[in-house]
Structures are given as C-alpha cells and as structure tokens.
Design an enzyme around this catalytic site. Sequence first.
Site, PDB file in Angstrom:
ATOM      1  N   HIS A 179       0.841  -1.197   0.000  1.00  0.00           N
ATOM      2  CA  HIS A 179       0.000   0.000   0.000  1.00  0.00           C
ATOM      3  C   HIS A 179       0.881   1.254   0.000  1.00  0.00           C
ATOM      4  O   HIS A 179       2.026   1.219   0.471  1.00  0.00           O
ATOM      5  CB  HIS A 179      -0.896   0.015   1.245  1.00  0.00           C
ATOM      6  CG  HIS A 179      -2.096  -0.887   1.146  1.00  0.00           C
ATOM      7  ND1 HIS A 179      -3.152  -0.833   2.026  1.00  0.00           N
ATOM      8  CD2 HIS A 179      -2.405  -1.863   0.262  1.00  0.00           C
ATOM      9  CE1 HIS A 179      -4.065  -1.729   1.692  1.00  0.00           C
ATOM     10  NE2 HIS A 179      -3.630  -2.372   0.632  1.00  0.00           N
ATOM     11  N   GLU A 211       0.844   3.925   1.816  1.00  0.00           N
ATOM     12  CA  GLU A 211       1.301   4.366   3.148  1.00  0.00           C
ATOM     13  C   GLU A 211       2.494   3.546   3.636  1.00  0.00           C
ATOM     14  O   GLU A 211       3.419   4.081   4.246  1.00  0.00           O
ATOM     15  CB  GLU A 211       0.174   4.225   4.182  1.00  0.00           C
ATOM     16  CG  GLU A 211      -1.084   5.007   3.880  1.00  0.00           C
ATOM     17  CD  GLU A 211      -2.121   4.148   3.198  1.00  0.00           C
ATOM     18  OE1 GLU A 211      -1.800   3.469   2.202  1.00  0.00           O
ATOM     19  OE2 GLU A 211      -3.276   4.169   3.652  1.00  0.00           O
ATOM     20  N   CYS A 270      -6.160   1.764   5.965  1.00  0.00           N
ATOM     21  CA  CYS A 270      -6.770   0.506   6.405  1.00  0.00           C
ATOM     22  C   CYS A 270      -6.145   0.086   7.740  1.00  0.00           C
ATOM     23  O   CYS A 270      -5.274   0.774   8.272  1.00  0.00           O
ATOM     24  CB  CYS A 270      -6.553  -0.576   5.338  1.00  0.00           C
ATOM     25  SG  CYS A 270      -4.839  -1.155   5.250  1.00  0.00           S
ATOM     26  N   CYS A 304      -2.237  -0.312   7.500  1.00  0.00           N
ATOM     27  CA  CYS A 304      -1.490   0.946   7.418  1.00  0.00           C
ATOM     28  C   CYS A 304      -1.624   1.743   8.712  1.00  0.00           C
ATOM     29  O   CYS A 304      -0.644   2.332   9.187  1.00  0.00           O
ATOM     30  CB  CYS A 304      -1.961   1.747   6.209  1.00  0.00           C
ATOM     31  SG  CYS A 304      -1.592   0.891   4.662  1.00  0.00           S
TER      32      CYS A 304
END
Lengths: 149, 149
Positions: free
Chosen positions: B56, B58, B86, B89
Amino acid sequence: MIQVFDDAYFMKKALQEAETAFSKGEIPVGAIIVANNQIIARAHNLTEQLADVTAHAEMQAITAAASFIGGKYLLDCTLYVTLEPCQMCAGALYWSQISKIVFGATDVERGCGALGTKLHPKTKIVGGVLAEESADLMKRFFIEKRNLN
Amino acid sequence: MIQVFDDAYFMKKALQEAETAFSKGEIPVGAIIVANNQIIARAHNLTEQLADVTAHAEMQAITAAASFIGGKYLLDCTLYVTLEPCQMCAGALYWSQISKIVFGATDVERGCGALGTKLHPKTKIVGGVLAEESADLMKRFFIEKRNLN
C-alpha cells in the site's frame, strides 16, 4: 500413524527464526509460512536493523510467500508466528486471505485479539502453540536488555 | 500572509501519486510524508505490480521516510494519503508514532475509523481534505475496470 508435520513442528521452525532475531538484538519474533507441508517463507523481526517499523516477521513472511507463489493471495497457506500478530500484521493477513494463523504467545496489550483487528472471513486463528517457549524467549530478551542498560 | 504549504497543497501531491497508480492499473491511492514543509517520501499503491498485499502507498511511504530520516520513528512528520488508511497501514502508523495523518476520502468499509484500529496517543488524524477529488479518482478507476471486463 505418527503425525510428523504438526503445529508444534512448524512452530519450532518459527522459534528458530525468533532465536536468530534475538542474536541480532531484535525483539525475538519469528514467522514461517507453510503450504502443503512445505515451508515457503521464513522471516524474523528486523525493525532495528532496518530502522523500519514495518519490518515485523509476519510482514516479511507475507511478502516472501507471495513472491514464492507468484501471486498476492495466500490461499491454502498457514502462518506460524511465535507472538500473536499486531494490528498491522493482522491487517496485512486480512488482505492476504490466508487460510490459517497459528501463534505462540498471546500479546495482551498489542495483539490483534485484544485490539479487535478484523481478520478475513476465510481465516482461522489458533493461539497457544509452544506459547511458553515463545514467551520465555521474549522475557529472556528483555531481561538481557535491561541488564545491559 | 498567504499560506502556501497548507493541507490542500500537500494533498494535491498525494493525488498526483494516486494518478500515477491509476496509470499503472493500480487502485489509485497515493501518499506523501512531510517534515518541516518538505516532502521526504512519495509513494503510490503497487499491490498488483508487486503482487504483494503489503505494498500500500502508506506502507512504502513509511519505509521511505524512515530511510530518509535514518530512524524508525516519524516524530514531527505528517502523512498525507488520498484514502483513509486501512487496519494494516494504521497499525504501521501506530508503531511509527507519526505526529499527524491527513486523509482524503473516507473508507466506510475498510478504513481504520470504521474498524476501530488503535492509533498512537501522539497521533492526530484529520479526514476530508480534497475528499471529492480522491473519491472521484477511485470511482473513475472502478468504472474503467468494469468497462474493460
């Protein structure tokens, strides 16, 4: 018939990874991922060496297993990890749709159970496998750290 | 005095990263990390290209910022991300002790707010900055995907 490849067998392999982390001055957590009784990923905590909070054993194992499989979903895989996964790792395991998580010691403060992290509906989770060995390794690490300071 | 470096300014930079993800066929989420009004990390979602659920925006930004700083704690840093983080993260951001998280669109199903992911007590979180632009990019992506299939 003797069951050679049981949860304790694979957790011992994860414990070996945790011991490697210990020897490097890392919080001793180890993880392996197994598919069809074959270890497809081994990893241990490297947050200090890499100066990266994302370098938990489970995160590295997920990346390594996906690379081995050639796809991002860890269907029909089991993660063995010596300490209960944290929110980050449980969150990553959610995305991976892994079949099963087996952990050793419970993390009462920062574990996914205590913090209510959502797992994928496909994922089963079992704790307490060689929990004492995992917890003892952690205790020994923090006692040594304290004595060094 | 004109405030040049406001949240909208930096969110636009995160949106540029999201657009890069879009152009690669990735779910369009972008992130940047800022310290002292300087962008120290830029990243976008690469889960498809890397076949890795941990990739992801992040997560990559956290690793890159820690590398830039030379330490794992992102004190006095702000993360700008186009979509609400999410569990994974947010869990990583917990460990990083980051000062502030600014996100664009809310993720009502899988966002850290809806799922109750714990953030570090040092961390402030603000949502809704250029939320419409972020959400529009996501919608456009999924419409295009649907039309291709």
